[in-house]
Design a protein around this motif. Structure first.
Motif, PDB file in Angstrom:
ATOM      1  N   PRO A  50       3.513 -16.331 -30.499  1.00  0.00           N
ATOM      2  CA  PRO A  50       4.074 -17.085 -31.421  1.00  0.00           C
ATOM      3  C   PRO A  50       3.706 -16.899 -32.905  1.00  0.00           C
ATOM      4  O   PRO A  50       2.385 -17.370 -33.232  1.00  0.00           O
ATOM      5  CB  PRO A  50       3.970 -18.092 -31.287  1.00  0.00           C
ATOM      6  CG  PRO A  50       2.420 -18.574 -30.140  1.00  0.00           C
ATOM      7  CD  PRO A  50       2.300 -17.107 -29.417  1.00  0.00           C
ATOM      8  N   GLU A  51       3.754 -15.461 -33.045  1.00  0.00           N
ATOM      9  CA  GLU A  51       2.957 -14.595 -34.267  1.00  0.00           C
ATOM     10  C   GLU A  51       3.434 -15.713 -35.809  1.00  0.00           C
ATOM     11  O   GLU A  51       2.760 -15.913 -36.349  1.00  0.00           O
ATOM     12  CB  GLU A  51       2.413 -13.057 -35.033  1.00  0.00           C
ATOM     13  CG  GLU A  51       2.228 -12.953 -33.435  1.00  0.00           C
ATOM     14  CD  GLU A  51       2.171 -11.239 -33.929  1.00  0.00           C
ATOM     15  OE1 GLU A  51       2.485 -10.457 -34.887  1.00  0.00           O
ATOM     16  OE2 GLU A  51       2.090 -10.356 -32.961  1.00  0.00           O
ATOM     17  N   ILE A  52       4.688 -15.304 -35.707  1.00  0.00           N
ATOM     18  CA  ILE A  52       5.477 -16.296 -36.759  1.00  0.00           C
ATOM     19  C   ILE A  52       5.221 -17.661 -36.792  1.00  0.00           C
ATOM     20  O   ILE A  52       5.387 -18.405 -37.823  1.00  0.00           O
ATOM     21  CB  ILE A  52       7.122 -15.387 -37.241  1.00  0.00           C
ATOM     22  CG1 ILE A  52       6.803 -13.797 -36.765  1.00  0.00           C
ATOM     23  CG2 ILE A  52       7.815 -15.981 -38.207  1.00  0.00           C
ATOM     24  CD1 ILE A  52       5.977 -13.742 -38.413  1.00  0.00           C
ATOM     25  N   ALA A  80       3.336 -22.321 -38.920  1.00  0.00           N
ATOM     26  CA  ALA A  80       3.005 -23.672 -38.709  1.00  0.00           C
ATOM     27  C   ALA A  80       1.824 -24.401 -39.459  1.00  0.00           C
ATOM     28  O   ALA A  80       1.912 -25.434 -39.657  1.00  0.00           O
ATOM     29  CB  ALA A  80       2.741 -24.094 -36.830  1.00  0.00           C
ATOM     30  N   ALA A  81       1.569 -23.394 -39.679  1.00  0.00           N
ATOM     31  CA  ALA A  81       0.282 -23.279 -40.941  1.00  0.00           C
ATOM     32  C   ALA A  81       0.808 -23.659 -41.944  1.00  0.00           C
ATOM     33  O   ALA A  81      -0.606 -24.118 -42.938  1.00  0.00           O
ATOM     34  CB  ALA A  81      -0.766 -21.897 -40.775  1.00  0.00           C
ATOM     35  N   MET A  82       1.230 -23.030 -42.708  1.00  0.00           N
ATOM     36  CA  MET A  82       2.099 -23.756 -43.902  1.00  0.00           C
ATOM     37  C   MET A  82       2.425 -25.104 -43.578  1.00  0.00           C
ATOM     38  O   MET A  82       2.501 -25.395 -45.675  1.00  0.00           O
ATOM     39  CB  MET A  82       2.977 -22.520 -44.562  1.00  0.00           C
ATOM     40  CG  MET A  82       1.833 -21.013 -44.600  1.00  0.00           C
ATOM     41  SD  MET A  82       3.592 -20.044 -45.085  1.00  0.00           S
ATOM     42  CE  MET A  82       4.057 -19.015 -44.237  1.00  0.00           C
ATOM     43  N   PRO A 122       2.999 -29.321 -42.656  1.00  0.00           N
ATOM     44  CA  PRO A 122       2.812 -30.767 -42.257  1.00  0.00           C
ATOM     45  C   PRO A 122       2.113 -31.012 -40.679  1.00  0.00           C
ATOM     46  O   PRO A 122       3.334 -29.927 -39.939  1.00  0.00           O
ATOM     47  CB  PRO A 122       3.101 -31.566 -43.173  1.00  0.00           C
ATOM     48  CG  PRO A 122       4.066 -30.781 -44.299  1.00  0.00           C
ATOM     49  CD  PRO A 122       4.121 -29.590 -44.286  1.00  0.00           C
ATOM     50  N   ALA A 123       0.866 -31.266 -40.116  1.00  0.00           N
ATOM     51  CA  ALA A 123       1.270 -31.473 -38.475  1.00  0.00           C
ATOM     52  C   ALA A 123       1.839 -32.107 -38.575  1.00  0.00           C
ATOM     53  O   ALA A 123       2.950 -33.050 -38.741  1.00  0.00           O
ATOM     54  CB  ALA A 123       0.202 -32.039 -38.436  1.00  0.00           C
ATOM     55  N   GLY A 124       2.942 -31.775 -37.343  1.00  0.00           N
ATOM     56  CA  GLY A 124       4.089 -32.684 -36.783  1.00  0.00           C
ATOM     57  C   GLY A 124       5.430 -31.831 -37.320  1.00  0.00           C
ATOM     58  O   GLY A 124       6.354 -33.168 -36.818  1.00  0.00           O
ATOM     59  N   SER A 125       6.211 -30.665 -38.364  1.00  0.00           N
ATOM     60  CA  SER A 125       7.245 -30.545 -38.853  1.00  0.00           C
ATOM     61  C   SER A 125       7.609 -29.203 -38.536  1.00  0.00           C
ATOM     62  O   SER A 125       6.610 -28.728 -38.017  1.00  0.00           O
ATOM     63  CB  SER A 125       7.000 -31.085 -40.113  1.00  0.00           C
ATOM     64  OG  SER A 125       5.966 -29.892 -40.858  1.00  0.00           O
ATOM     65  N   HIS A 126       8.388 -28.690 -38.627  1.00  0.00           N
ATOM     66  CA  HIS A 126       8.859 -27.378 -38.498  1.00  0.00           C
ATOM     67  C   HIS A 126       9.771 -27.217 -39.632  1.00  0.00           C
ATOM     68  O   HIS A 126      10.881 -28.670 -40.252  1.00  0.00           O
ATOM     69  CB  HIS A 126       9.546 -27.533 -37.205  1.00  0.00           C
ATOM     70  CG  HIS A 126      10.900 -28.455 -37.290  1.00  0.00           C
ATOM     71  ND1 HIS A 126      10.779 -29.410 -36.680  1.00  0.00           N
ATOM     72  CD2 HIS A 126      11.640 -27.937 -37.076  1.00  0.00           C
ATOM     73  CE1 HIS A 126      11.298 -30.202 -36.463  1.00  0.00           C
ATOM     74  NE2 HIS A 126      13.292 -29.064 -36.500  1.00  0.00           N
ATOM     75  N   ALA A 127      10.138 -25.900 -40.184  1.00  0.00           N
ATOM     76  CA  ALA A 127      11.043 -25.419 -41.263  1.00  0.00           C
ATOM     77  C   ALA A 127      12.436 -25.451 -40.352  1.00  0.00           C
ATOM     78  O   ALA A 127      12.511 -24.733 -39.263  1.00  0.00           O
ATOM     79  CB  ALA A 127      10.672 -23.923 -41.789  1.00  0.00           C
ATOM     80  N   ILE A 128      13.163 -26.160 -41.034  1.00  0.00           N
ATOM     81  CA  ILE A 128      15.007 -26.104 -40.332  1.00  0.00           C
ATOM     82  C   ILE A 128      15.562 -25.174 -41.622  1.00  0.00           C
ATOM     83  O   ILE A 128      16.242 -23.844 -40.819  1.00  0.00           O
ATOM     84  CB  ILE A 128      15.351 -26.940 -41.213  1.00  0.00           C
ATOM     85  CG1 ILE A 128      15.248 -28.013 -40.088  1.00  0.00           C
ATOM     86  CG2 ILE A 128      17.141 -26.996 -40.301  1.00  0.00           C
ATOM     87  CD1 ILE A 128      15.219 -29.739 -40.454  1.00  0.00           C
ATOM     88  N   MET A 129      15.024 -24.456 -42.475  1.00  0.00           N
ATOM     89  CA  MET A 129      15.557 -23.057 -44.070  1.00  0.00           C
ATOM     90  C   MET A 129      15.013 -23.081 -44.042  1.00  0.00           C
ATOM     91  O   MET A 129      14.018 -23.797 -44.952  1.00  0.00           O
ATOM     92  CB  MET A 129      16.614 -23.759 -44.543  1.00  0.00           C
ATOM     93  CG  MET A 129      17.825 -22.659 -44.875  1.00  0.00           C
ATOM     94  SD  MET A 129      17.954 -21.535 -43.872  1.00  0.00           S
ATOM     95  CE  MET A 129      18.342 -19.979 -44.996  1.00  0.00           C
ATOM     96  N   THR A 130      14.285 -21.579 -44.910  1.00  0.00           N
ATOM     97  CA  THR A 130      13.344 -21.739 -45.661  1.00  0.00           C
ATOM     98  C   THR A 130      14.267 -20.590 -46.973  1.00  0.00           C
ATOM     99  O   THR A 130      14.850 -20.176 -46.572  1.00  0.00           O
ATOM    100  CB  THR A 130      12.673 -20.631 -45.109  1.00  0.00           C
ATOM    101  OG1 THR A 130      13.173 -19.417 -44.212  1.00  0.00           O
ATOM    102  CG2 THR A 130      11.168 -21.275 -43.752  1.00  0.00           C
TER     103      THR A 130
END
Length: 64
Positions: free
Chosen positions: A21-23, A28-30, A32-40
């Protein structure tokens, strides 16, 4: 603003293919904890003037 679809696609690919899980970890490091990107998106201002995009005349591609 420009959408960047490859980032979430790569996260999905790492998950579905069982890849390291490199990417996923980098994104995830960028966030907030517990969130994920839907669209970048890429957001910013140009640092130089861009050249115009090459375009063909409409008459070359439109048929009446």
């Amino acid at each position: 603003m420009q959408p960047l679809c490859q980032i979430p696609e790569r996260v999905d690919r790492e998950t579905s293919a069982g890849l390291s899980p490199e990417i996923t970890n980098a994104i995830a490091a960028m966030l907030p904890a517990g969130s994920h990107a839907i669209m970048t998106f890429r957001i910013g201002y140009p640092t130089a003037t861009a050249l115009p995009s090459p375009r063909r005349p409409a008459a070359d591609v439109v048929r009446a």
